[in-house]
Design a protein around this motif. Sequence first.
Motif, short mmCIF file in Angstrom:
data_model
loop_
_atom_site.label_atom_id
_atom_site.label_comp_id
_atom_site.label_asym_id
_atom_site.label_seq_id
_atom_site.Cartn_x
_atom_site.Cartn_y
_atom_site.Cartn_z
N LEU A 81 89.93 76.26 126.89
CA LEU A 81 90.87 76.54 125.65
C LEU A 81 89.72 76.35 124.38
O LEU A 81 89.35 75.43 124.26
N LEU A 82 89.58 77.39 123.73
CA LEU A 82 89.06 77.64 122.24
C LEU A 82 89.89 77.69 121.12
O LEU A 82 90.58 78.78 121.31
N PHE A 83 89.82 76.93 120.40
CA PHE A 83 90.58 77.01 119.01
C PHE A 83 89.68 77.08 117.78
O PHE A 83 88.62 76.67 117.87
N LYS A 84 90.47 77.80 116.78
CA LYS A 84 89.66 77.99 115.57
C LYS A 84 90.81 77.64 114.53
O LYS A 84 91.95 77.77 114.86
N THR A 85 90.23 77.43 113.23
CA THR A 85 91.29 77.12 112.19
C THR A 85 91.94 78.21 112.00
O THR A 85 91.28 79.44 111.93
N GLY A 86 93.40 78.17 111.61
CA GLY A 86 94.04 79.18 111.30
C GLY A 86 94.75 78.97 109.72
O GLY A 86 94.12 78.15 108.95
N ASN A 87 96.10 79.88 109.75
CA ASN A 87 96.75 79.43 108.33
C ASN A 87 96.90 78.03 108.32
O ASN A 87 97.39 77.42 109.09
N GLN A 88 97.24 77.70 106.99
CA GLN A 88 97.38 76.10 106.47
C GLN A 88 96.79 75.03 107.47
O GLN A 88 97.09 73.90 107.69
N GLY A 89 95.50 75.42 107.96
CA GLY A 89 94.78 74.28 108.71
C GLY A 89 95.05 74.11 110.08
O GLY A 89 94.56 73.31 110.85
N LEU A 90 96.07 74.76 110.41
CA LEU A 90 96.62 74.68 111.91
C LEU A 90 95.59 75.47 112.75
O LEU A 90 95.12 76.43 112.46
N MET A 91 95.45 74.85 114.07
CA MET A 91 94.54 75.71 114.91
C MET A 91 95.12 76.91 115.64
O MET A 91 96.43 76.67 116.06
N GLN A 92 94.40 77.83 116.11
CA GLN A 92 95.07 78.96 116.66
C GLN A 92 93.92 79.27 117.99
O GLN A 92 92.70 79.06 117.85
N LEU A 93 94.82 79.42 119.09
CA LEU A 93 93.92 79.82 120.31
C LEU A 93 93.35 81.11 120.08
O LEU A 93 93.98 82.05 120.04
N VAL A 94 91.89 81.15 120.53
CA VAL A 94 91.22 82.35 120.25
C VAL A 94 90.72 82.96 121.74
O VAL A 94 90.27 83.98 121.87
N TYR A 95 90.61 81.96 122.68
CA TYR A 95 90.05 82.38 123.83
C TYR A 95 90.67 81.31 124.89
O TYR A 95 90.73 80.11 124.74
N THR A 96 90.91 81.62 126.22
CA THR A 96 91.37 80.91 127.32
C THR A 96 90.63 81.54 128.55
O THR A 96 90.64 82.45 128.79
N GLU A 97 90.30 80.52 129.50
CA GLU A 97 89.89 80.72 130.78
C GLU A 97 90.41 79.90 131.99
O GLU A 97 90.30 78.85 131.50
N ASP A 98 90.94 80.46 133.02
CA ASP A 98 91.64 79.42 134.09
C ASP A 98 91.18 79.97 135.35
O ASP A 98 91.41 80.90 135.84
N GLY A 99 89.76 79.49 135.43
CA GLY A 99 89.08 80.03 136.78
C GLY A 99 88.79 78.61 137.60
O GLY A 99 88.40 77.52 136.85
N GLU A 100 88.64 78.77 138.86
CA GLU A 100 88.16 77.48 139.50
C GLU A 100 86.64 77.07 139.03
O GLU A 100 85.88 77.92 139.07
N GLY A 101 86.67 75.76 138.78
CA GLY A 101 85.52 75.15 138.28
C GLY A 101 85.00 75.55 136.63
O GLY A 101 83.84 75.14 136.52
N VAL A 102 85.81 75.94 136.07
CA VAL A 102 85.43 76.40 134.62
C VAL A 102 85.17 74.91 133.86
O VAL A 102 86.08 73.95 134.06
N PHE A 103 84.16 74.83 132.98
CA PHE A 103 83.97 73.66 132.40
C PHE A 103 82.82 74.02 131.16
O PHE A 103 81.83 74.22 131.50
N TYR A 104 83.34 74.17 130.08
CA TYR A 104 82.49 74.51 128.99
C TYR A 104 82.25 73.07 128.01
O TYR A 104 83.24 72.33 127.92
N ASP A 105 80.87 73.02 127.67
CA ASP A 105 80.53 71.63 126.96
C ASP A 105 79.64 71.88 126.06
O ASP A 105 79.08 70.89 125.27
N ALA A 106 79.32 72.99 125.39
CA ALA A 106 78.75 73.12 124.26
C ALA A 106 79.02 74.49 123.43
O ALA A 106 79.30 75.54 124.23
N MET A 107 78.57 74.45 122.18
CA MET A 107 78.95 75.53 121.21
C MET A 107 78.18 75.41 119.97
O MET A 107 78.06 74.42 119.67
#
Length: 180
Positions: A109-135
């Motif tokens: 799940l990749l979130f970014k700041t949205g309106n009023q400081g709430l986070m909004q989801l901008v990317y999702t990936e649901d696959g076997e072995g998915v594991f992100y750890d740097a940006m």
Amino acid sequence: MSKLNTMRYLLVFFSFLMFCSCTESLPSHNFTSVDVRILFNDSVSIRALEVMDGSVAFAGNGGVFGAIDLRTQQIQAKQQRFDTIFPEFRAIAHTKSDFFMLSAGRPALLFKTGNQGLMQLVYTEDGEGVFYDAMAFWNDMEGLAIGDEMSGCLSILLTRDGGNTWQKTPCSELPKALAA
């Protein structure tokens, strides 16, 4: 993207790395002591830190994220939820206008700041072995996220619009991952 273009990008990238590694090194400092101050004492396991203008942003387990103002020592912490999941964040980054958080594990799940400081989801990936750890962002419009190997190649996400949308680089455009 053709193999020739991929090879060109890799050649430019490695040339840049060689150029940067040949620069003069900075003089080392001989420290005799270190002052350690506890800025945030909580049960959260912080897995990502980002130094921003006058503050340090953090994110960790249980969907917890926030920032510590280095001038006032004020802490702002929140908890992000996605459906019934409290994400395990492993990477954060920022641009001049936005803050980004990326969870490890499934689903990514990749979130970014949205309106009023709430986070909004901008990317999702649901696959076997998915594991992100740097940006990271190299300017306010372009950034990348990198994860573990899936389907024989590294997982690489790119944005060219300030993090509003992210595209996964197909394995056909990347070198094969080395066997572990």
